[in-house]
Every structure is written in structure tokens, then in C-alpha cells.
Scaffold this motif. Structure first.
Motif, PDB file in Angstrom:
ATOM      1  N   GLU A  36       0.852  -1.195   0.000  1.00 53.09           N
ATOM      2  CA  GLU A  36       0.000   0.000   0.000  1.00 53.09           C
ATOM      3  C   GLU A  36       0.884   1.240   0.000  1.00 53.09           C
ATOM      4  O   GLU A  36       2.095   1.147   0.219  1.00 53.09           O
ATOM      5  CB  GLU A  36      -0.878  -0.001   1.257  1.00 53.09           C
ATOM      6  N   GLU A  37       0.253   2.359  -0.197  1.00 55.28           N
ATOM      7  CA  GLU A  37       1.006   3.640  -0.187  1.00 55.28           C
ATOM      8  C   GLU A  37       1.672   3.871   1.161  1.00 55.28           C
ATOM      9  O   GLU A  37       2.759   4.422   1.251  1.00 55.28           O
ATOM     10  CB  GLU A  37       0.060   4.811  -0.495  1.00 55.28           C
ATOM     11  N   SER A  38       1.018   3.370   2.211  1.00 55.14           N
ATOM     12  CA  SER A  38       1.582   3.537   3.563  1.00 55.14           C
ATOM     13  C   SER A  38       2.793   2.648   3.785  1.00 55.14           C
ATOM     14  O   SER A  38       3.516   2.787   4.772  1.00 55.14           O
ATOM     15  CB  SER A  38       0.507   3.208   4.598  1.00 55.14           C
TER      16      SER A  38
END
Lengths: 207, 96
Positions: free
Chosen positions: B62-64
Motif C-alpha cells: 500500500e502507499e503507507s
């Protein structure tokens, strides 16, 4: 030449269908083993392959006997039945062994020595061999009933119905000498039993 | 005859359980799989590696930066086949 009475020809046809269904189930079980590598599938595979081979061998020898003079036909019929009986004995015993393995209950079963003494002289659908097979299939049917009581699924119900009908057929086979209609009824019950197992196979293989 | 003692899960059953969790979730993070598939962290990593090597799952990020897993087409196909045979064995009363 010994001619197969028409109703015996019908019975022969039904037996061949039983054999084909058993082989289909055995083949599916083999595919299951290739995918999942669980011993259960091997037991099911060998059990149903043995059944299938037994039915087809019996069907083949019965058909062959019809083309031979009576003095050759009778021993041929008896030989075919011997193969059929031994394959059923092995198949159902293997299935029972698989169930016992799962419940980790060690049971010893002993067949009457008298039963084995009749082997060389086994005549078609004689009471001794049919009682042995009946006991084995009755055990399997009881196990299926227990399975269904635990999990009420249609596939388990179909297997229960299948083995119940097969067990009932083995009640009628030894009585077949009394009336031909019982022989036909026994074959119909057996075919219905295998049809139920086929219905289960079609249901589970749909995915 | 009625009693069926609990069986230790076979490796393939564990792999199938992991795939089922990922399929149900759509995309699943390791902790979610850990909880739903009832596995220890070390074993989970071992099995996730096997599934990645067999190309039954894909690891994505994910982007995180947190990782999650999705089923590949091969994974979907394998799970379909597994469930088919599981139902077959179950019909005879056998547990995998």
C-alpha cells in the motif's frame, strides 16, 4: 450355445453401468490425490477402481458365458463371480479401513474360514459371500448415516442413499434363485445406489 | 464410530486455509491471515513464501508501505480445485 435370457442381459447392462460409475469415482479420487496428496483419496481411488474392475469383469464373463456351451458357461460364470466377490471384498474392506484409520479405532474382523473354503467352488450370488459383502456395506452405510447426522449436506445424503441401496441389493442377491424378479430388483437397487453416488460426484465436481 | 478426533492440519490444508482467508478478504494483510488462519507468525511467513513461489498469491504494497496479499488467477483456480476435492472427501465423511 448358452443364451443369456433377456432379463439377464438387462442385468448385465446395469452392472456395466455400475462399473463405469465406480471407475469414474475412482478416477476423480485419483485426481484428488494428485492435487491434495491426502491418503484418503488413495483409499477412495483404489476402493472404487476395485469395484469398477469387479463389476466389469463380472459383466464381461457373463457376456462371454452366453457365447459358450453350458458346460463351459457355468464355470466361467462362477469364475466371474469370484473376481466380482473378491474385488467387492477388497474394495469395501479398504473403505472400512479408511474410516477406522480416521477414528483411530483398531478393529479386527475375521471372516469365517468356511467362507474362504468355498472360494474354489463359489457359485453366483451364494448366501455366504453375499452375507459377507452385506456386512461390509452395512458397516459403511452405518458410517455414512453417522456422517450425515453430523453434517446435514446433500452430498453426504447422496452417499448415504447410495450405500443404503447397495446394501439392500446384497440382501436380495442371495434370494435371486427363488425368483428372477428379485435378481432384477437387486440389480436395479444396485444401479440406483451407484446413480446416487454419481449424482454426488456431479454435484461436488461442479465446484 | 461417531467420534472423529481432531486432526493436525496437513501442510496443504494450511495453505488452502490461507488462500481461503485471502479470497474472502479480497486482499489480506499478514496479521489478518495470522488471526483467521490460526497460525504462528513464523509458520505464516514460511507458508506465504511457499505460496508466493508457487505463484498462487501476489505480495503488494500500500502507499503507507504495509504489505498485503491477493490471490492470483492460478491461486483462484487451485482453491476451486481444492474445494471440489474437499467436498468429495467430505461426502464420504472424511476430514482433510
Amino acid at each position: 450355445m448358452f443364451r443369456l435370457p433377456p432379463f439377464l442381459a438387462v442385468n448385465l447392462f446395469m452392472e456395466v453401468i455400475d462399473g463405469i460409475i465406480a471407475l469414474l469415482i475412482g478416477y476423480f479420487a485419483f485426481k484428488g490425490y494428485r492435487t491434495i496428496k491426502d491418503r484418503v483419496f488413495l483409499y477412495l481411488h483404489f476402493s472404487f477402481i476395485l469395484l469398477g474392475v469387479g463389476f466389469l469383469a463380472h459383466g464381461f464373463t457373463t457376456g462371454l458365458a452366453s457365447t459358450r456351451p453350458l458346460r463351459f458357461a457355468v464355470p466361467l460364470l462362477n469364475f466371474g463371480y469370484l473376481i466380482y466377490f473378491l474385488s467387492e471384498l477388497a474394495a469395501y474392506s479398504l473403505l472400512i479401513y479408511a474410516y477406522l484409520q480416521q477414528t483411530r479405532v483398531l478393529a479386527s474382523s475375521s471372516l469365517s474360514p468356511a467362507a474362504f473354503a468355498t472360494f474354489p467352488f463359489l457359485i453366483e450370488y451364494n448366501p455366504v459371500s453375499e452375507v459377507i459383502i452385506f456386512c461390509l456395506t452395512a458397516f459403511i452405510t452405518a458410517q455414512c448415516a453417522v456422517n450425515y447426522s453430523v453434517k446435514r449436506k446433500r452430498s453426504l445424503f447422496l452417499v448415504l442413499v447410495g450405500f443404503t441401496l447397495i446394501t439392500l441389493s446384497h440382501v436380495l442377491f442371495p434370494l435371486a434363485r427363488a425368483a428372477g424378479i428379485l435378481f432384477l430388483t437387486a440389480h436395479i437397487l444396485q444401479l440406483a445406489g451407484f446413480a446416487s453416488l454419481l449424482a454426488m460426484l456431479l454435484k461436488v465436481s461442479k465446484g | 464410530m461417531a467420534f472423529k478426533p481432531a486432526k493436525y492440519r496437513s501442510e496443504i490444508k494450511i495453505l488452502a486455509d490461507i488462500l481461503k482467508v485471502i479470497q474472502r478478504e479480497g486482499k489480506a494483510k499478514p496479521t489478518r491471515i495470522l488471526y483467521k488462519a490460526n497460525l504462528s507468525y513464523e509458520r505464516l511467513n514460511k507458508y506465504l513464501e511457499k505460496l508466493k513461489t508457487a505463484r498462487l498469491i501476489l505480495e503488494e504494497e500500500e502507499e503507507s508501505g504495509s504489505k498485503y496479499y491477493v490471490l492470483t488467477q492460478e491461486g483462484e483456480r487451485f482453491l476451486r480445485e481444492y474445494e471440489k476435492f474437499e467436498k468429495f472427501a467430505e461426502a464420504f465423511g472424511f476430514l482433510l
